[in-house]
Design a protein around this motif. Structure first.
Motif, mmCIF file in Angstrom:
data_model
loop_
_atom_site.group_PDB
_atom_site.id
_atom_site.type_symbol
_atom_site.label_atom_id
_atom_site.label_comp_id
_atom_site.label_asym_id
_atom_site.label_seq_id
_atom_site.Cartn_x
_atom_site.Cartn_y
_atom_site.Cartn_z
ATOM 1 N N LYS A 310 -0.287 -10.770 -11.729
ATOM 2 C CA LYS A 310 0.115 -11.806 -12.583
ATOM 3 C C LYS A 310 1.826 -11.423 -12.653
ATOM 4 N N SER A 311 2.101 -9.742 -12.971
ATOM 5 C CA SER A 311 3.882 -9.653 -12.999
ATOM 6 C C SER A 311 4.746 -9.795 -11.165
ATOM 7 N N ILE A 312 3.755 -9.970 -11.213
ATOM 8 C CA ILE A 312 4.798 -9.285 -9.907
ATOM 9 C C ILE A 312 4.432 -11.702 -9.427
ATOM 10 N N GLN A 313 3.560 -11.908 -9.483
ATOM 11 C CA GLN A 313 3.920 -13.444 -9.141
ATOM 12 C C GLN A 313 5.010 -13.829 -10.502
ATOM 13 N N VAL A 314 5.714 -13.188 -11.285
ATOM 14 C CA VAL A 314 6.497 -13.563 -12.468
ATOM 15 C C VAL A 314 8.053 -13.574 -12.064
ATOM 16 N N LEU A 315 7.325 -12.079 -11.278
ATOM 17 C CA LEU A 315 9.051 -11.526 -10.413
ATOM 18 C C LEU A 315 9.369 -12.625 -9.688
ATOM 19 N N GLU A 316 7.942 -13.152 -8.774
ATOM 20 C CA GLU A 316 8.578 -14.257 -7.471
ATOM 21 C C GLU A 316 9.454 -15.764 -8.236
ATOM 22 N N LEU A 317 8.741 -16.050 -8.960
ATOM 23 C CA LEU A 317 8.926 -17.628 -9.833
ATOM 24 C C LEU A 317 10.876 -16.822 -10.050
ATOM 25 N N ALA A 318 10.843 -15.623 -10.648
ATOM 26 C CA ALA A 318 11.991 -15.584 -11.040
ATOM 27 C C ALA A 318 13.345 -14.900 -10.087
ATOM 28 N N GLN A 319 12.467 -14.894 -9.155
ATOM 29 C CA GLN A 319 13.957 -14.737 -8.012
ATOM 30 C C GLN A 319 13.890 -15.982 -6.963
ATOM 31 N N GLY A 320 12.867 -16.897 -7.019
ATOM 32 C CA GLY A 320 12.561 -18.170 -6.060
ATOM 33 C C GLY A 320 12.434 -17.358 -4.835
ATOM 34 N N PHE A 321 11.531 -16.872 -4.377
ATOM 35 C CA PHE A 321 10.974 -16.585 -3.494
ATOM 36 C C PHE A 321 9.669 -15.366 -2.983
ATOM 37 N N ALA A 322 9.442 -15.652 -2.133
ATOM 38 C CA ALA A 322 7.948 -14.889 -2.664
ATOM 39 C C ALA A 322 8.202 -13.788 -1.090
ATOM 40 N N TYR A 323 7.270 -12.191 -1.746
ATOM 41 C CA TYR A 323 7.818 -11.064 -1.123
ATOM 42 C C TYR A 323 6.838 -10.759 0.037
ATOM 43 N N ALA A 324 7.186 -10.254 0.698
ATOM 44 C CA ALA A 324 6.912 -10.450 1.734
ATOM 45 C C ALA A 324 5.128 -9.654 1.699
ATOM 46 N N PRO A 325 4.701 -9.577 2.685
ATOM 47 C CA PRO A 325 2.925 -8.047 2.136
ATOM 48 C C PRO A 325 2.896 -7.424 2.426
ATOM 49 N N GLU A 326 3.480 -6.839 3.247
ATOM 50 C CA GLU A 326 4.095 -5.199 2.514
ATOM 51 C C GLU A 326 5.002 -5.378 1.815
ATOM 52 N N GLN A 327 6.015 -5.939 1.375
ATOM 53 C CA GLN A 327 6.510 -5.855 -0.414
ATOM 54 C C GLN A 327 5.253 -5.769 -1.015
ATOM 55 N N LYS A 328 4.915 -6.566 -1.243
ATOM 56 C CA LYS A 328 3.668 -6.375 -2.176
ATOM 57 C C LYS A 328 2.524 -5.468 -2.281
ATOM 58 N N GLU A 329 2.162 -5.024 -1.106
ATOM 59 C CA GLU A 329 1.684 -3.352 -0.738
ATOM 60 C C GLU A 329 2.479 -2.652 -1.685
ATOM 61 N N ALA A 330 3.975 -2.530 -0.884
ATOM 62 C CA ALA A 330 4.175 -0.941 -1.493
ATOM 63 C C ALA A 330 4.560 -1.615 -3.094
ATOM 64 N N ILE A 331 4.506 -2.680 -3.877
ATOM 65 C CA ILE A 331 5.412 -2.289 -5.071
ATOM 66 C C ILE A 331 3.690 -2.319 -6.473
ATOM 67 N N ARG A 332 2.498 -2.587 -5.386
ATOM 68 C CA ARG A 332 1.411 -2.493 -6.283
ATOM 69 C C ARG A 332 1.079 -1.465 -5.857
ATOM 70 N N LYS A 333 1.321 -0.500 -4.846
ATOM 71 C CA LYS A 333 0.985 1.122 -4.784
ATOM 72 C C LYS A 333 2.127 1.927 -5.612
ATOM 73 N N ALA A 334 3.465 1.532 -5.175
ATOM 74 C CA ALA A 334 4.563 2.003 -6.738
ATOM 75 C C ALA A 334 4.144 1.996 -7.918
ATOM 76 N N MET A 335 3.135 0.809 -8.577
ATOM 77 C CA MET A 335 2.630 0.510 -9.970
ATOM 78 C C MET A 335 1.498 1.895 -10.242
ATOM 79 N N THR A 336 0.566 1.823 -8.851
ATOM 80 C CA THR A 336 -0.352 2.405 -9.057
ATOM 81 C C THR A 336 -0.910 4.018 -8.921
ATOM 82 N N GLU A 337 -0.399 4.403 -7.556
ATOM 83 C CA GLU A 337 -0.170 5.589 -7.413
ATOM 84 C C GLU A 337 0.545 6.344 -7.760
ATOM 85 N N ASN A 338 0.428 8.105 -8.130
ATOM 86 C CA ASN A 338 0.808 9.132 -8.405
ATOM 87 C C ASN A 338 2.192 9.487 -7.566
ATOM 88 N N CYS A 339 2.189 9.258 -5.731
ATOM 89 C CA CYS A 339 2.911 9.242 -5.374
ATOM 90 C C CYS A 339 2.895 8.351 -4.251
#
Length: 742
Positions: A310-339
């Motif tokens: 949901k936080s990623i969706q809010v960011l997309e709405l605020a910026q007016g564009f959707a992240y590409a699939p690999e960008q979303k993957e990077a954002i998810r892993k940055a928030m969940t992985e330790n490295c």
């Protein structure tokens, strides 16, 4: 022949105008022949009253008249009563000032210095000098003249006074004896003098060419030389072959010496799939530490924040564009992985992705550090993210008070961050990354951002490439060029280089051109582009906006030839414009210059009054002013002013043209890359790619089509010997590590 052409100046030192005790550079006055002469040069340590014989040349200063630039300087004890008094009264020895010097002269006459050297107890007959003080006076006197004797001793082997002073600081009063026993100590740590100096001293003492000291020193020198070329280790077979060829000794003898070094722990050996590899101990320690720390992060259970999607969706709405699939993957892993490793070329959305990660981290009140390996890269990171970013050195806080690089933040004084985002990771060497990891709490997460197709670090290691190759650290590779970037031929051609596809030459409306020319014609074209065509057509400032990036220093299109010509065209000599000569370089007010080695002590000031220390390899600036009296310069580097005393001018080079290697981590409005007559050893893909991707608004490649094709086709020159990939796979078997994402 040159030695015979030097002029000689003899006399007595009357006054010390300036002295740098670290490297022996001095400006002093000498009286002799009824005249007083100002002398400057690297001469070691001098004192008022000493007799000197200087060899060098007279030069005429526009502002200060005739001066003598000394290349050699021999000294002797003060010879007459007046000189002895001048020496003692100068304050060179502790507890002795003008009044006490007068008493000593009255008591002991011309033999005063012999008394100090050989029978200091007699000094206690002078009121105010205790036995302890007399002993301290003798120690300082012996240190002073012990250094003098060492300077004279090493001068016969063509070792400069500056280096002789470094030898004295390392070995102390017993330096000459230590060197006589093992001359090869000079080419070891921390001095690293040229091997030929040690060889010449060894020959003087009739040491055999296959003596143990020489064999071991050759192995160490070969490993250090390879470390300077980026390798953390060397295959055992190759090390023996190279060292054997270097000192012309049989491989069998070197093999025995190598085994002895391994037994004593002077060198270390690791067995990898490709065979046995030999390390300098500190570099193996660095790679093992990095692998262990990254493995600990991967073994630690990741935490998934609530409502991430949901936080990623809010960011997309605020910026007016959707992240590409690999960008979303990077954002998810940055928030969940330790490295996490985030990599990709120009135009693939790394900055957009990093900004999204930053916003989410800040929403969770995470303490985030943004850093990069160089000042220019850190400044660019700060501009792109709108947040404070610093160099790794500044984040860790350099402590150079002991003459050895240390960091205030280390394993005993940890940084208080939850996440560290490290940009331009391809530039980070193993020693610096080891220091950063040591200063992080074990709970601190790490995001490594970089372009794996760029040149690896100047220092040893290839961390980004090795980590990705291991397949044990979560990795997201952004490879889709976004629509706005598709308009840029710089971006398209950068990806053409990586993909091995032909360059597009470019047209009038493009930001990339390839102009064919060879040899001197290419050199003339580069100079015309810098001085006339680009300023006229695009409004670029030829000094501040345009940067020539050369694959090589040599040849008609190398940095050396181009800098001479561009300096003459862009900043010619004028009577009203001060200039200084240092070695073969001439610096003028208005010149573009580059710092070419790390200096952790040089002082800088910002316009607002902030003060700090440190200038780093690759920093670029403009000469603002020159002081002819003390041969110093003020250089502005971005918002900092740095004062360069005469002895530090060797750390600067003219920088209208720089090598591609020196440009890492920087961006320039316009880049001109001459690719003509490039040596075979420098014809490789990621050097060419790195040069192109330094351009922000315009890139012009000049040169030969066959040279460009050869550089684009050659991917084999990039290899660096490193064990980090193997160490990571040992620490993290496949079931514990993470496979790369793409």
């Amino acid at each position: 022949m040159e030695q015979q052409e030097l002029e000689t100046l003899e006399g007595t030192v009357e006054d010390i105008i300036f002295e740098n005790t670290d490297n022996g550079y001095m400006v002093f006055e000498v009286s002799g022949g009824g005249a007083l002469t100002v002398v400057c040069g690297v001469v070691g340590e001098l004192h008022v009253g000493e007799s000197v014989v200087c060899r060098g040349r007279y030069e005429n200063h526009a502002a200060y008249g005739r001066q003598f630039h000394a290349q050699e300087c021999e000294t002797d004890m003060p010879k007459d009563m007046e000189a002895v008094y001048a020496f003692l009264a100068s304050g060179s020895l502790p507890y002795i000032g003008a009044s006490t010097a007068n008493k000593i002269i009255q008591k002991f006459g011309a033999s005063a210095l012999d008394i100090i050297a050989n029978d200091p107890g007699q000094l206690t007959t002078i009121r105010g000098i205790t036995a302890d003080k007399a002993d301290r006076i003798q120690q300082e006197f012996k240190r002073m003249f012990g250094m003098r004797e060492l300077i004279a001793y090493l001068a016969q082997f063509e070792i400069s006074p500056r280096r002789a002073m470094e030898v004295f600081r390392v070995f102390g009063p017993g330096a000459a004896q230590a060197i006589a026993a093992n001359p090869y100590l000079l080419c070891g740590e921390p001095l690293q003098l040229d091997f030929r100096h040690a060889d010449s001293i060894a020959q003087y003492y009739q040491m055999e060419g296959d003596c143990v000291q020489r064999l071991e020193a050759a192995l160490l020198r070969t490993l250090r030389h390879n470390a300077n070329n980026g390798h953390t280790c060397v295959p055992r077979v190759q090390l023996l072959e190279t060292a054997s060829a270097f000192i012309h000794q049989p491989r069998e003898k070197l093999e025995i010496a190598l085994d002895h070094c391994l037994e004593d722990g002077i060198l270390r050996q690791r067995k990898y799939a490709g065979g046995d590899y030999i390390y300098l101990p500190d570099l193996l320690d660095a790679e093992e530490t990095i692998a262990h720390r990254l493995a600990l992060l991967m073994k630690k259970s990741p935490e998934k924040p609530r409502g991430l999607e949901k936080s990623i969706q809010v960011l997309e709405l605020a910026q007016g564009f959707a992240y590409a699939p690999e960008q979303k993957e990077a954002i998810r892993k940055a928030m969940t992985e330790n490295c996490l490793v985030l990599t990709g070329g120009p135009g693939t959305g790394k900055t957009t992705t990093v900004n999204a990660i930053l916003q989410l981290l800040e929403q969770q009140a995470e303490r985030v550090a943004l850093c990069a390996p160089t000042g220019r890269a850190a400044k660019r990171l700060g501009e792109l993210t709108g947040r404070k970013a610093s160099t790794i050195h500044r984040l860790l806080e350099v402590d150079y008070s002991g003459g050895v690089l240390q960091f205030i933040h280390n394993e005993k004084n940890l940084l208080r961050y939850d996440v560290v985002i490290l940009d331009e990771m391809s530039m980070v060497d193993v020693k610096l990354f080891q220091s950063l990891l040591a200063a992080l709490r074990y709970s601190c997460r790490i995001i490594l951002v970089g372009d794996s197709d760029q040149l690896p670090s100047v220092g040893p290691g290839n961390i980004l490439g090795e980590v990705i190759k291991s397949g044990r650290i979560p990795t997201v590779c952004l490879n889709r060029i976004f629509r706005q970037a598709e308009q840029s031929l710089i971006v398209k051609n950068a990806h053409n280089v990586v993909g091995g596809r032909p360059l597009q030459k470019g047209g009038r409306e493009d930001d990339f051109f390839f102009l064919e020319a060879d040899g001197d014609a290419c050199r003339r074209l580069v100079c015309e582009l810098v001085t006339t065509r680009l300023p006229r057509s695009y409004g670029f400032d030829p000094i501040r906006d345009i940067q020539v990036l050369c694959p090589t220093k040599l040849g008609p299109c190398g940095t050396q030839a181009l800098n001479v010509e561009l300096q003459q065209l862009l900043n010619p000599p004028e009577k009203s414009k001060p200039q200084l000569q240092s070695a073969a370089r001439v610096f003028r007010v208005g010149d573009k210059v580059m710092q070419v080695r790390n200096n952790y002590e040089i002082v800088w000031h910002r316009d607002g009054g902030e003060q700090g220390v440190g200038a780093y390899n690759g920093d670029i600036g403009i000469v603002e002013s020159i002081n002819l009296r003390d041969r110093s310069m003020v250089v502005r580097m971005d918002d900092r002013r740095l004062v360069y005393p005469a002895e530090n001018l060797g750390e600067l080079e003219i920088a209208y043209a720089i090598t591609v290697h020196k440009s890492q981590g920087s961006e320039f409005p316009a880049v001109i890359l001459p690719a003509a007559q490039v040596p075979v050893r420098l014809c490789y893909r990621n050097l060419f790619y790195t040069g192109i991707t330094r351009a922000k608004r315009l890139c012009i490649v000049t040169g030969r089509r066959d040279t460009v094709n050869a550089m684009m086709a050659n991917i084999r020159q990039n290899r660096r010997y490193s064990g980090l990939c193997e160490l990571l796979t040992d620490e993290l078997p496949p079931e514990q590590g993470a496979l790369p994402q793409s």
